[in-house]
Design a protein around this motif. Sequence first.
Motif, PDB file in Angstrom:
ATOM      1  N   ASP A  40       0.812  -1.220   0.000  1.00 19.33           N
ATOM      2  CA  ASP A  40       0.000   0.000   0.000  1.00 19.33           C
ATOM      3  C   ASP A  40       0.847   1.273   0.000  1.00 19.33           C
ATOM      4  O   ASP A  40       0.298   2.370  -0.069  1.00 19.33           O
ATOM      5  N   ALA A  41       2.155   1.123   0.098  1.00 17.91           N
ATOM      6  CA  ALA A  41       3.048   2.288   0.119  1.00 17.91           C
ATOM      7  C   ALA A  41       4.389   1.888  -0.492  1.00 17.91           C
ATOM      8  O   ALA A  41       5.436   1.973   0.150  1.00 17.91           O
ATOM      9  N   VAL A  42       4.347   1.454  -1.737  1.00 20.83           N
ATOM     10  CA  VAL A  42       5.545   0.938  -2.392  1.00 20.83           C
ATOM     11  C   VAL A  42       6.630   2.006  -2.479  1.00 20.83           C
ATOM     12  O   VAL A  42       7.807   1.743  -2.196  1.00 20.83           O
ATOM     13  N   GLY A  43       6.258   3.221  -2.885  1.00 19.27           N
ATOM     14  CA  GLY A  43       7.258   4.274  -3.042  1.00 19.27           C
ATOM     15  C   GLY A  43       8.001   4.567  -1.763  1.00 19.27           C
ATOM     16  O   GLY A  43       9.240   4.654  -1.748  1.00 19.27           O
ATOM     17  N   GLU A  44       7.264   4.712  -0.650  1.00 20.73           N
ATOM     18  CA  GLU A  44       7.887   4.992   0.630  1.00 20.73           C
ATOM     19  C   GLU A  44       8.775   3.835   1.084  1.00 20.73           C
ATOM     20  O   GLU A  44       9.886   4.042   1.597  1.00 20.73           O
ATOM     21  N   SER A  45       8.305   2.605   0.888  1.00 15.11           N
ATOM     22  CA  SER A  45       9.079   1.432   1.283  1.00 15.11           C
ATOM     23  C   SER A  45      10.384   1.340   0.494  1.00 15.11           C
ATOM     24  O   SER A  45      11.451   1.076   1.057  1.00 15.11           O
ATOM     25  N   VAL A  46      10.299   1.550  -0.812  1.00 14.00           N
ATOM     26  CA  VAL A  46      11.485   1.460  -1.657  1.00 14.00           C
ATOM     27  C   VAL A  46      12.456   2.592  -1.322  1.00 14.00           C
ATOM     28  O   VAL A  46      13.672   2.396  -1.325  1.00 14.00           O
ATOM     29  N   GLY A  47      11.940   3.757  -1.002  1.00 12.97           N
ATOM     30  CA  GLY A  47      12.813   4.843  -0.581  1.00 12.97           C
ATOM     31  C   GLY A  47      13.582   4.503   0.677  1.00 12.97           C
ATOM     32  O   GLY A  47      14.793   4.765   0.779  1.00 12.97           O
ATOM     33  N   ARG A  48      12.907   3.881   1.654  1.00 11.62           N
ATOM     34  CA  ARG A  48      13.586   3.468   2.882  1.00 11.62           C
ATOM     35  C   ARG A  48      14.620   2.388   2.599  1.00 11.62           C
ATOM     36  O   ARG A  48      15.714   2.385   3.181  1.00 11.62           O
ATOM     37  N   LEU A  49      14.277   1.453   1.693  1.00 14.19           N
ATOM     38  CA  LEU A  49      15.215   0.398   1.326  1.00 14.19           C
ATOM     39  C   LEU A  49      16.458   0.985   0.667  1.00 14.19           C
ATOM     40  O   LEU A  49      17.596   0.575   0.960  1.00 14.19           O
TER      41      LEU A  49
END
Length: 204
Positions: free
Chosen positions: A75-84
């Motif tokens: 539900d928050a791919v962009g935020e997750s990938v940014g953290r990764l």
Amino acid sequence: MPYDAEDTRRRIFLAAADEFAERGLAGARVDRIAAAARANKQAIYLYYGSKEKLFAAVVRAKLAEVGDIVDVDPDAVGESVGRLFDWHREHPELIRLLLWEALETYDEPDETDAERRDTFRAKARRFAGGETRVRAAQDLLFTIMGLVSWNFAVPRTCRLVLDEPTEEAAFARRRATVIEAARALTRAAAPPTGCGSAPAPRGG
């Protein structure tokens, strides 16, 4: 002061992570790890069994560390990938360890393979929202992992290809591009609305 076994194990692990990231499995030396850890070589063999098992333990623990801190949220791919992306920039040792693993132990069976496979299956299952589209989620997650990690595997090439004057500028540009690419891939992987399929990963 009484002997602290857990502290000794911790020092050995930290020293081994640095040694393996810099020199790989073949180039690493147990005596250097022992000296850096302020421990004796016998303690390393007692706690970990061998240099190969210590290497596998370091890789497994580093993967668990990033997995515990960053999980790709459907539900928050962009935020997750940014953290990764940010985690890998702050911890470049994991990519180095995985590259050494690929170069030096690719064809060798490892007792940790089953555990690592189960961990990734669980991540794919959460990302897919169930069992129906797990294989599609596996492909998507692996592609996203590649989008993130390649930047840190070849940072000089990243800077040169993007024609940026500094690594900082190249990484900032790549971070934005990787996030948008991950969102687009996630949207493209979603099944058509109303086709009766199980819900697919959603972009955030």
